[in-house]
Design a protein around this motif. Sequence first.
Motif, PDB file in Angstrom:
ATOM      1  N   LEU A  24       0.822  -1.212   0.000  1.00  0.00           N
ATOM      2  CA  LEU A  24       0.000   0.000   0.000  1.00  0.00           C
ATOM      3  C   LEU A  24       0.855   1.260   0.000  1.00  0.00           C
ATOM      4  O   LEU A  24       0.577   2.209  -0.743  1.00  0.00           O
ATOM      5  N   VAL A  25       1.893   1.275   0.811  1.00  0.00           N
ATOM      6  CA  VAL A  25       2.789   2.441   0.834  1.00  0.00           C
ATOM      7  C   VAL A  25       3.477   2.605  -0.514  1.00  0.00           C
ATOM      8  O   VAL A  25       3.585   3.715  -1.053  1.00  0.00           O
ATOM      9  N   ASP A  26       3.932   1.487  -1.083  1.00  0.00           N
ATOM     10  CA  ASP A  26       4.603   1.550  -2.385  1.00  0.00           C
ATOM     11  C   ASP A  26       3.651   2.046  -3.470  1.00  0.00           C
ATOM     12  O   ASP A  26       4.020   2.896  -4.280  1.00  0.00           O
ATOM     13  N   PHE A  27       2.416   1.548  -3.459  1.00  0.00           N
ATOM     14  CA  PHE A  27       1.469   1.927  -4.505  1.00  0.00           C
ATOM     15  C   PHE A  27       1.023   3.383  -4.381  1.00  0.00           C
ATOM     16  O   PHE A  27       1.029   4.129  -5.354  1.00  0.00           O
ATOM     17  N   TYR A  28       0.633   3.801  -3.167  1.00  0.00           N
ATOM     18  CA  TYR A  28       0.058   5.137  -3.018  1.00  0.00           C
ATOM     19  C   TYR A  28       1.080   6.238  -2.771  1.00  0.00           C
ATOM     20  O   TYR A  28       0.884   7.380  -3.183  1.00  0.00           O
ATOM     21  N   HIS A  77       0.920   4.304  -9.830  1.00  0.00           N
ATOM     22  CA  HIS A  77       1.339   3.826 -11.153  1.00  0.00           C
ATOM     23  C   HIS A  77       2.186   2.562 -11.023  1.00  0.00           C
ATOM     24  O   HIS A  77       3.297   2.600 -10.498  1.00  0.00           O
ATOM     25  N   TYR A  78       1.623   1.457 -11.476  1.00  0.00           N
ATOM     26  CA  TYR A  78       2.329   0.173 -11.510  1.00  0.00           C
ATOM     27  C   TYR A  78       2.398  -0.304 -12.949  1.00  0.00           C
ATOM     28  O   TYR A  78       1.514  -0.023 -13.744  1.00  0.00           O
ATOM     29  N   SER A  79       3.426  -1.022 -13.268  1.00  0.00           N
ATOM     30  CA  SER A  79       3.517  -1.688 -14.554  1.00  0.00           C
ATOM     31  C   SER A  79       3.358  -3.179 -14.290  1.00  0.00           C
ATOM     32  O   SER A  79       4.284  -3.831 -13.805  1.00  0.00           O
ATOM     33  N   VAL A  80       2.174  -3.711 -14.595  1.00  0.00           N
ATOM     34  CA  VAL A  80       1.897  -5.114 -14.332  1.00  0.00           C
ATOM     35  C   VAL A  80       2.851  -6.003 -15.117  1.00  0.00           C
ATOM     36  O   VAL A  80       3.346  -7.014 -14.609  1.00  0.00           O
ATOM     37  N   ARG A 117      14.172  -9.133 -14.573  1.00  0.00           N
ATOM     38  CA  ARG A 117      15.199  -8.123 -14.855  1.00  0.00           C
ATOM     39  C   ARG A 117      14.588  -6.738 -15.081  1.00  0.00           C
ATOM     40  O   ARG A 117      15.272  -5.828 -15.515  1.00  0.00           O
ATOM     41  N   GLY A 118      13.317  -6.605 -14.763  1.00  0.00           N
ATOM     42  CA  GLY A 118      12.609  -5.354 -14.993  1.00  0.00           C
ATOM     43  C   GLY A 118      12.849  -4.334 -13.886  1.00  0.00           C
ATOM     44  O   GLY A 118      13.741  -4.477 -13.043  1.00  0.00           O
ATOM     45  N   MET A 119      12.014  -3.322 -13.860  1.00  0.00           N
ATOM     46  CA  MET A 119      12.201  -2.211 -12.925  1.00  0.00           C
ATOM     47  C   MET A 119      11.995  -2.619 -11.464  1.00  0.00           C
ATOM     48  O   MET A 119      12.527  -1.983 -10.572  1.00  0.00           O
ATOM     49  N   TYR A 120      11.257  -3.687 -11.208  1.00  0.00           N
ATOM     50  CA  TYR A 120      11.045  -4.130  -9.833  1.00  0.00           C
ATOM     51  C   TYR A 120      12.106  -5.137  -9.389  1.00  0.00           C
ATOM     52  O   TYR A 120      12.343  -5.301  -8.202  1.00  0.00           O
TER      53      TYR A 120
END
Length: 137
Positions: free
Chosen positions: A81-85, A91-94, A101-104
Amino acid sequence: MLSLATITTILIYSASLTLLSIADSIRPQQSTVAKRLGTIGLVLAVSYLIALLSSTHFAEEFGNFLAILLYLFTPWTAINLVDFYWVRRGHYSVREIFNPRGMYGRWCWRGLVAYFVGFAAMIPSSAPASIPVRSPN
């Protein structure tokens, strides 16, 4: 009885899709009818085995299991919740969630530290699990 059968069917199918998703995240594969039926059979067999091996105090033990899940998922939910809001401002990239190897990334040390700090902060207010005391008779 009809509603129980409906809900049970949905839960078993959801469990089979979860197993297929786990397998796909380990090694990409096509989901076929045979794989779905196989995972449904696996879920049914494991569920039946658990039911046969469960104790007479199942409800109490299941309540303890749910309490453990609550303790494990509370810090995880707070971090999400903290990360999302707050961090990502909604803004998330599903697609990137499934890319190691992506942004997460695969593992983030900051997220793991936040989880364990949140878990440790929760310990003082946690209720101990109820352990049944049985008489010697």
